[in-house]
Design a protein around this motif. Structure first.
Motif, short mmCIF file in Angstrom:
data_model
loop_
_atom_site.label_atom_id
_atom_site.label_comp_id
_atom_site.label_asym_id
_atom_site.label_seq_id
_atom_site.Cartn_x
_atom_site.Cartn_y
_atom_site.Cartn_z
N ALA A 142 0.83 -1.21 0.00
CA ALA A 142 0.00 0.00 0.00
C ALA A 142 0.86 1.26 0.00
O ALA A 142 0.56 2.24 -0.69
CB ALA A 142 -0.93 -0.01 1.22
N GLY A 143 1.94 1.22 0.77
CA GLY A 143 2.87 2.35 0.78
C GLY A 143 3.50 2.57 -0.58
O GLY A 143 3.70 3.71 -1.01
N GLY A 144 3.78 1.49 -1.28
CA GLY A 144 4.35 1.59 -2.62
C GLY A 144 3.38 2.24 -3.60
O GLY A 144 3.76 3.13 -4.36
N SER B 153 11.25 6.26 -6.74
CA SER B 153 12.30 5.57 -6.00
C SER B 153 11.76 4.95 -4.72
O SER B 153 12.05 3.79 -4.40
CB SER B 153 13.43 6.56 -5.69
OG SER B 153 14.47 5.92 -5.00
N GLU B 154 10.96 5.73 -4.01
CA GLU B 154 10.36 5.22 -2.77
C GLU B 154 9.39 4.09 -3.06
O GLU B 154 9.35 3.09 -2.35
CB GLU B 154 9.65 6.38 -2.06
CG GLU B 154 9.06 6.01 -0.72
CD GLU B 154 8.42 7.19 -0.01
OE1 GLU B 154 7.58 6.97 0.87
OE2 GLU B 154 8.77 8.35 -0.36
N ALA B 155 8.59 4.27 -4.11
CA ALA B 155 7.62 3.23 -4.47
C ALA B 155 8.33 1.92 -4.81
O ALA B 155 7.92 0.84 -4.36
CB ALA B 155 6.79 3.70 -5.66
N LEU B 156 9.41 2.01 -5.57
CA LEU B 156 10.15 0.81 -5.96
C LEU B 156 10.71 0.10 -4.75
O LEU B 156 10.67 -1.14 -4.66
CB LEU B 156 11.27 1.20 -6.93
CG LEU B 156 12.08 0.06 -7.54
CD1 LEU B 156 11.18 -0.91 -8.28
CD2 LEU B 156 13.16 0.63 -8.48
N ALA B 157 11.21 0.86 -3.78
CA ALA B 157 11.75 0.26 -2.56
C ALA B 157 10.67 -0.49 -1.79
O ALA B 157 10.90 -1.61 -1.29
CB ALA B 157 12.38 1.34 -1.69
N GLU B 158 9.47 0.10 -1.70
CA GLU B 158 8.37 -0.56 -0.99
C GLU B 158 7.90 -1.80 -1.73
O GLU B 158 7.61 -2.83 -1.11
CB GLU B 158 7.21 0.42 -0.80
CG GLU B 158 7.54 1.64 0.06
CD GLU B 158 7.93 1.28 1.48
OE1 GLU B 158 7.67 0.15 1.93
OE2 GLU B 158 8.54 2.13 2.16
N PHE B 159 7.81 -1.72 -3.05
CA PHE B 159 7.38 -2.88 -3.82
C PHE B 159 8.38 -4.03 -3.70
O PHE B 159 8.00 -5.20 -3.60
CB PHE B 159 7.20 -2.50 -5.30
CG PHE B 159 6.02 -1.61 -5.57
CD1 PHE B 159 4.83 -1.79 -4.89
CD2 PHE B 159 6.10 -0.60 -6.51
CE1 PHE B 159 3.72 -0.97 -5.13
CE2 PHE B 159 5.01 0.21 -6.77
CZ PHE B 159 3.82 0.03 -6.08
N ASP C 22 7.51 -0.26 -14.21
CA ASP C 22 7.05 1.09 -14.54
C ASP C 22 7.73 2.14 -13.67
O ASP C 22 7.94 3.28 -14.10
CB ASP C 22 5.53 1.18 -14.40
CG ASP C 22 4.94 2.26 -15.29
OD1 ASP C 22 5.42 2.42 -16.43
OD2 ASP C 22 4.01 2.96 -14.85
N CYS C 23 8.07 1.77 -12.44
CA CYS C 23 8.86 2.67 -11.59
C CYS C 23 10.23 2.94 -12.22
O CYS C 23 10.74 4.06 -12.15
CB CYS C 23 9.03 2.08 -10.20
SG CYS C 23 7.55 2.15 -9.16
N GLU C 24 10.80 1.92 -12.82
CA GLU C 24 12.08 2.10 -13.51
C GLU C 24 11.92 3.11 -14.65
O GLU C 24 12.80 3.96 -14.86
CB GLU C 24 12.60 0.76 -14.06
CG GLU C 24 12.95 -0.27 -13.00
CD GLU C 24 14.22 0.07 -12.24
OE1 GLU C 24 14.86 1.10 -12.54
OE2 GLU C 24 14.59 -0.72 -11.34
N ARG C 25 10.81 3.04 -15.35
CA ARG C 25 10.53 4.05 -16.38
C ARG C 25 10.44 5.44 -15.75
O ARG C 25 10.99 6.40 -16.29
CB ARG C 25 9.20 3.75 -17.07
CG ARG C 25 9.22 2.63 -18.08
CD ARG C 25 7.88 2.57 -18.80
NE ARG C 25 7.61 3.83 -19.49
CZ ARG C 25 6.38 4.33 -19.67
NH1 ARG C 25 5.32 3.71 -19.20
NH2 ARG C 25 6.23 5.47 -20.33
N GLY C 26 9.73 5.53 -14.63
CA GLY C 26 9.57 6.82 -13.97
C GLY C 26 10.90 7.40 -13.52
O GLY C 26 11.06 8.63 -13.45
N LEU C 27 11.85 6.54 -13.25
CA LEU C 27 13.18 6.98 -12.82
C LEU C 27 14.10 7.24 -14.01
O LEU C 27 15.29 7.50 -13.83
CB LEU C 27 13.80 5.91 -11.91
CG LEU C 27 13.13 5.76 -10.54
CD1 LEU C 27 13.64 4.51 -9.82
CD2 LEU C 27 13.38 7.00 -9.68
#
Length: 254
Positions: free
Chosen positions: A54-56, A66-72, A90-95
């Motif tokens: 949920a935090g991710g 970056s934070e989302a990827l760590a939580e996932f 998709d987080c990698e894309r965002g980064l």
């Protein structure tokens, strides 16, 4: 999620659950508040996989990739599930790392995904191709049995929309219009703006006939005009009465 929270003391589990409910309620309409509730839940129960997930998603909704990827990643380590693999890519894309997202699209974890997850992974891979300026490759990536199928699934509208958008970006306007129309047919809950994109291609402009600011101005003008008309009527009545009086005086004199 309820099952996971049973590992916590009852009162703590209830507090965490309340915060998770607020994350779910607010994540679409007010992602910043959802993120704030997710941070509370994480502070209370960071060792629960559902809380990390949920935090991710709350961080992802606020573009904190970056934070989302760590939580996932933390949630995946706890559960061993590949379910979050597409959103991690998709987080990698965002980064700004589309190459990494494409690497993940070809990883063995993709074969562990259900059909919805595989379609989501295909959407992410196509997005990564577009990030790299590879429009034709993005179009090919989206061409699949799921795209060709006439059956409507939860992902159908988004898949057709992504394909139409890629076609339009490649200058294939006629085909894009066709697929935006197909996306509209499948978009039963309005999850995309396919109808607006289709109208735009058709040259249709929508005007809000109930614009409040314009309506208020029109009302004021009507009131002013009515007041002016009433004043003119009063003046006309007064002048008419005066003329009648003058004629009466003339008759008396005669």
């Amino acid at each position: 999620m309820r099952q996971e929270l049973l590992s916590l003391p009852k009162t703590l589990a209830e507090d965490v659950a309340k915060n998770l409910v607020m994350v779910a309620r607010l994540i679409d309409e007010d992602p910043e508040r959802a993120y704030a509730y997710s941070k509370i839940a994480l502070r209370l129960a960071s060792r629960v996989a559902a809380v990390r997930e949920a935090g991710g998603f709350a961080a992802y909704a606020n573009q904190k990739y970056s934070e989302a990827l760590a939580e996932f990643r933390a949630a995946r380590r706890m559960t061993g599930s590949a379910e979050l693999w597409p959103v991690m890519a998709d987080c990698e894309r965002g980064l700004g790392r589309p190459e990494k997202a494409l690497d993940m699209a070809g990883a063995p974890e993709v074969h562990k995904l259900d059909k919805a997850g595989q379609v989501e992974m295909r959407l992410v891979a196509a997005g990564a191709r577009r990030d790299m300026g590879q429009l034709d490759a993005a179009i090919v990536t989206l061409q699949s049995p799921e795209l060709a199928s006439s059956a409507v699934q939860p992902w159908t509208a988004r898949l057709r929309y992504a394909y139409a958008d890629a076609l339009l970006a490649a200058g294939r306007e006629g085909e894009a219009r066709e697929w935006f129309a197909k996306a509209v047919e499948a978009d039963r809950d309005g999850s995309t703006d396919a109808s607006d994109r289709l109208a735009e291609l058709d040259g249709v402009d929508f005007v809000d006939a109930l614009d409040e600011s314009e309506g208020e101005g029109d009302t004021d003008e009507v009131v002013v005009e009515a007041d002016e008309a009433e004043a003119e009527a009063d003046d006309a009545g007064t002048d008419g009465a005066a003329e009648k009086a003058d004629r009466g005086d003339d008759r008396d004199e005669d």
